[in-house]
Design a protein around this motif. Structure first.
Motif, mmCIF file in Angstrom:
data_model
loop_
_atom_site.group_PDB
_atom_site.id
_atom_site.type_symbol
_atom_site.label_atom_id
_atom_site.label_comp_id
_atom_site.label_asym_id
_atom_site.label_seq_id
_atom_site.Cartn_x
_atom_site.Cartn_y
_atom_site.Cartn_z
ATOM 1 N N MET A 155 12.085 3.303 38.844
ATOM 2 C CA MET A 155 13.130 2.648 38.038
ATOM 3 C C MET A 155 14.394 2.508 38.886
ATOM 4 S SD MET A 155 14.549 3.813 34.289
ATOM 5 C CE MET A 155 14.585 5.512 34.817
ATOM 6 N N ASP A 156 14.939 1.309 38.917
ATOM 7 C CA ASP A 156 16.154 1.061 39.695
ATOM 8 C C ASP A 156 17.360 1.661 38.995
ATOM 9 O OD1 ASP A 156 18.209 0.119 41.172
ATOM 10 O OD2 ASP A 156 17.889 -2.015 40.746
ATOM 11 N N ARG A 157 17.977 2.662 39.627
ATOM 12 C CA ARG A 157 19.113 3.342 39.016
ATOM 13 C C ARG A 157 20.387 3.088 39.809
ATOM 14 N NH1 ARG A 157 17.108 6.583 35.143
ATOM 15 N NH2 ARG A 157 19.158 7.467 34.792
ATOM 16 N N THR A 158 20.432 1.959 40.522
ATOM 17 C CA THR A 158 21.586 1.717 41.378
ATOM 18 C C THR A 158 22.503 0.639 40.833
ATOM 19 O OG1 THR A 158 20.393 0.059 42.696
ATOM 20 C CG2 THR A 158 20.211 2.366 43.404
ATOM 21 N N ARG A 159 22.116 -0.041 39.751
ATOM 22 C CA ARG A 159 22.847 -1.209 39.282
ATOM 23 C C ARG A 159 24.081 -0.839 38.472
ATOM 24 N NH1 ARG A 159 18.758 -4.298 35.889
ATOM 25 N NH2 ARG A 159 20.583 -5.574 35.488
ATOM 26 N N HIS A 160 24.051 0.271 37.781
ATOM 27 C CA HIS A 160 25.124 0.589 36.858
ATOM 28 C C HIS A 160 25.651 1.993 37.130
ATOM 29 C CE1 HIS A 160 24.089 -3.045 34.710
ATOM 30 N NE2 HIS A 160 22.859 -2.622 34.556
ATOM 31 N N ASN A 161 26.776 2.296 36.506
ATOM 32 C CA ASN A 161 27.362 3.623 36.637
ATOM 33 C C ASN A 161 26.779 4.566 35.603
ATOM 34 O OD1 ASN A 161 29.142 2.735 38.672
ATOM 35 N ND2 ASN A 161 30.559 1.935 37.127
ATOM 36 N N ASN A 162 26.713 5.837 35.980
ATOM 37 C CA ASN A 162 26.272 6.844 35.022
ATOM 38 C C ASN A 162 27.313 6.992 33.915
ATOM 39 O OD1 ASN A 162 23.883 7.570 36.305
ATOM 40 N ND2 ASN A 162 24.887 9.083 37.603
ATOM 41 N N VAL A 163 26.852 7.015 32.671
ATOM 42 C CA VAL A 163 27.741 7.364 31.565
ATOM 43 C C VAL A 163 27.411 8.766 31.044
ATOM 44 C CG1 VAL A 163 28.283 5.016 30.844
ATOM 45 C CG2 VAL A 163 26.227 6.115 29.942
ATOM 46 N N LEU A 164 26.257 9.295 31.452
ATOM 47 C CA LEU A 164 25.896 10.669 31.104
ATOM 48 C C LEU A 164 25.029 11.236 32.218
ATOM 49 C CD1 LEU A 164 25.886 12.989 28.982
ATOM 50 C CD2 LEU A 164 23.775 11.976 28.073
ATOM 51 N N LYS A 165 25.452 12.403 32.716
ATOM 52 C CA LYS A 165 24.671 13.092 33.746
ATOM 53 C C LYS A 165 24.567 14.556 33.344
ATOM 54 C CE LYS A 165 24.308 13.660 38.762
ATOM 55 N NZ LYS A 165 24.946 13.361 40.071
ATOM 56 N N VAL A 166 23.337 15.042 33.281
ATOM 57 C CA VAL A 166 23.084 16.383 32.757
ATOM 58 C C VAL A 166 22.249 17.181 33.756
ATOM 59 C CG1 VAL A 166 21.969 17.699 30.901
ATOM 60 C CG2 VAL A 166 23.157 15.552 30.372
ATOM 61 N N ASN A 167 22.701 18.394 34.049
ATOM 62 C CA ASN A 167 21.951 19.329 34.874
ATOM 63 C C ASN A 167 21.975 20.681 34.174
ATOM 64 O OD1 ASN A 167 20.696 20.798 36.901
ATOM 65 N ND2 ASN A 167 22.587 21.060 38.078
ATOM 66 N N LEU A 168 20.918 20.975 33.449
ATOM 67 C CA LEU A 168 20.829 22.225 32.683
ATOM 68 C C LEU A 168 19.877 23.168 33.411
ATOM 69 C CD1 LEU A 168 20.474 20.694 29.098
ATOM 70 C CD2 LEU A 168 22.542 21.618 30.156
ATOM 71 N N ARG A 169 20.458 24.129 34.104
ATOM 72 C CA ARG A 169 19.605 25.098 34.787
ATOM 73 C C ARG A 169 18.865 25.960 33.778
ATOM 74 N NH1 ARG A 169 24.022 24.370 37.939
ATOM 75 N NH2 ARG A 169 25.253 26.038 37.010
ATOM 76 N N GLU A 170 19.570 26.390 32.743
ATOM 77 C CA GLU A 170 18.912 27.039 31.611
ATOM 78 C C GLU A 170 19.880 27.092 30.440
ATOM 79 O OE1 GLU A 170 19.270 31.769 32.236
ATOM 80 O OE2 GLU A 170 17.746 30.814 33.484
ATOM 81 N N ALA A 171 19.309 27.135 29.245
ATOM 82 C CA ALA A 171 20.128 27.230 28.029
ATOM 83 C C ALA A 171 19.299 27.901 26.946
ATOM 84 C CB ALA A 171 20.571 25.840 27.567
ATOM 85 N N GLY A 172 19.989 28.637 26.094
ATOM 86 C CA GLY A 172 19.313 29.331 25.000
ATOM 87 C C GLY A 172 20.327 29.894 24.029
ATOM 88 N N TYR A 173 19.827 30.670 23.097
ATOM 89 C CA TYR A 173 20.682 31.223 22.051
ATOM 90 C C TYR A 173 21.231 32.595 22.421
ATOM 91 C CZ TYR A 173 19.065 27.295 19.370
ATOM 92 O OH TYR A 173 18.805 26.012 18.961
ATOM 93 N N GLU A 174 20.689 33.166 23.489
ATOM 94 C CA GLU A 174 21.256 34.397 24.021
ATOM 95 C C GLU A 174 20.855 34.534 25.488
ATOM 96 O OE1 GLU A 174 19.215 38.136 22.671
ATOM 97 O OE2 GLU A 174 18.463 36.780 21.123
ATOM 98 N N GLN A 175 21.688 35.221 26.250
ATOM 99 C CA GLN A 175 21.446 35.369 27.680
ATOM 100 C C GLN A 175 20.133 36.093 27.924
ATOM 101 O OE1 GLN A 175 24.816 36.874 29.726
ATOM 102 N NE2 GLN A 175 23.903 36.784 31.775
ATOM 103 N N GLY A 176 19.388 35.599 28.906
ATOM 104 C CA GLY A 176 18.114 36.225 29.234
ATOM 105 C C GLY A 176 16.943 35.702 28.450
ATOM 106 N N LYS A 177 17.190 34.804 27.499
ATOM 107 C CA LYS A 177 16.114 34.223 26.683
ATOM 108 C C LYS A 177 16.284 32.703 26.667
ATOM 109 C CE LYS A 177 15.366 38.264 23.732
ATOM 110 N NZ LYS A 177 15.266 38.769 22.326
ATOM 111 N N ALA A 178 16.084 32.101 27.819
ATOM 112 C CA ALA A 178 16.260 30.655 27.945
ATOM 113 C C ALA A 178 15.199 29.906 27.153
ATOM 114 C CB ALA A 178 16.205 30.245 29.406
ATOM 115 N N VAL A 179 15.624 28.867 26.459
ATOM 116 C CA VAL A 179 14.721 27.991 25.714
ATOM 117 C C VAL A 179 14.332 26.796 26.571
ATOM 118 C CG1 VAL A 179 14.468 26.555 23.648
ATOM 119 C CG2 VAL A 179 15.725 28.719 23.523
#
Length: 239
Positions: free
Chosen positions: A1-25
């Motif tokens: 997919m060509d991703r060079t034509r437009h600017n990013n309006v959302l960029k996400v880098n989630l290394r980990e996320a969860g409801y408490e530390q040590g228990k990543a969802v």
């Protein structure tokens, strides 16, 4: 997919996320949405789609990663799967509250609100209470609030739930118009045949991480599917 034509309006880098530390969802979820691009967020129940959306919205108690919001105004509209309504607010008061929160001018608000109410055939309900509406009518209100704001990014969670075919058509027409205007859209949905038809790219999540990403041809390769496989067939292979 060509991703060079437009600017990013959302960029996400989630290394980990969860409801408490040590228990990543979710772990290692990376995605981007560009101006004028509609990206489908796809996955089975419990795969981590809702956690991803909550992370983007800043609602997760534990998160390691970065979320960058671009665009001219750096603002987004979130359309939830379950309508969020105020018991003693009329439909019109819901719209006015959203407009006030984003500082819309009165003339701009009225013109846009009336246009959207007409489009979704809710003009006659403007002084009624949405808590008494049907599920489909409540979902229309959530869509109207989102479209009212004309943001840089739309984050839409299962928008087709409760909508009749006519309202679905109205929604898709408006979504396309917003995409042409330059808005980016991240849409979580289980309606895979529609997603395949309207999305420019896909992010498939399973067991809390991304298992495929890109245009349909790229997803087919990552799924080990044939060159004419449907999104549904790829989904079955990857999840």
């Amino acid at each position: 997919m060509d991703r060079t034509r437009h600017n990013n309006v959302l960029k996400v880098n989630l290394r980990e996320a969860g409801y408490e530390q040590g228990k990543a969802v979710i772990r290692n979820v990376q995605l981007q949405v560009q101006s004028g691009e509609l990206i489908g967020l796809i996955g089975p129940n419990g795969a981590g789609k809702s956690t991803t959306i909550k992370s983007i919205l800043g609602l997760m108690p534990y998160l390691q990663g970065e979320i960058e919001l671009g665009g001219a105004n750096r603002r987004y509209a979130y359309v939830p799967e379950q309508p969020v309504l105020y018991e003693y607010f009329t439909l019109w008061e819901h719209l006015r509250l959203a407009a006030s929160a984003y500082g819309m001018r009165e003339e701009q608000f009225e013109e846009r609100a009336l246009e959207l109410l007409e489009r979704f055939r809710l003009s006659g309900e403007r002084h009624h209470y949405p808590v008494k509406f049907s599920k489909g009518m409540q979902q229309k209100l959530m869509l109207i609030i989102g479209f009212l704001l004309e943001p840089d990014v739309y984050i839409v969670d299962e928008p087709f739930v409760g909508l009749d075919p006519r309202a679905t058509g109205d929604f898709l027409e408006l979504l396309e118009a917003e995409r042409v205007r330059g808005a980016g859209v991240l849409m979580c949905t289980h309606v895979l045949d529609t997603a395949e038809r309207i999305c420019q790219g896909f992010i498939l999540i399973n067991d809390g991480t991304v298992v495929a990403q890109g245009g349909l041809d790229e997803v087919r390769v990552q799924a080990g599917s044939s060159s004419d496989a449907s999104l549904f067939e790829c989904f079955r292979r990857l999840t």
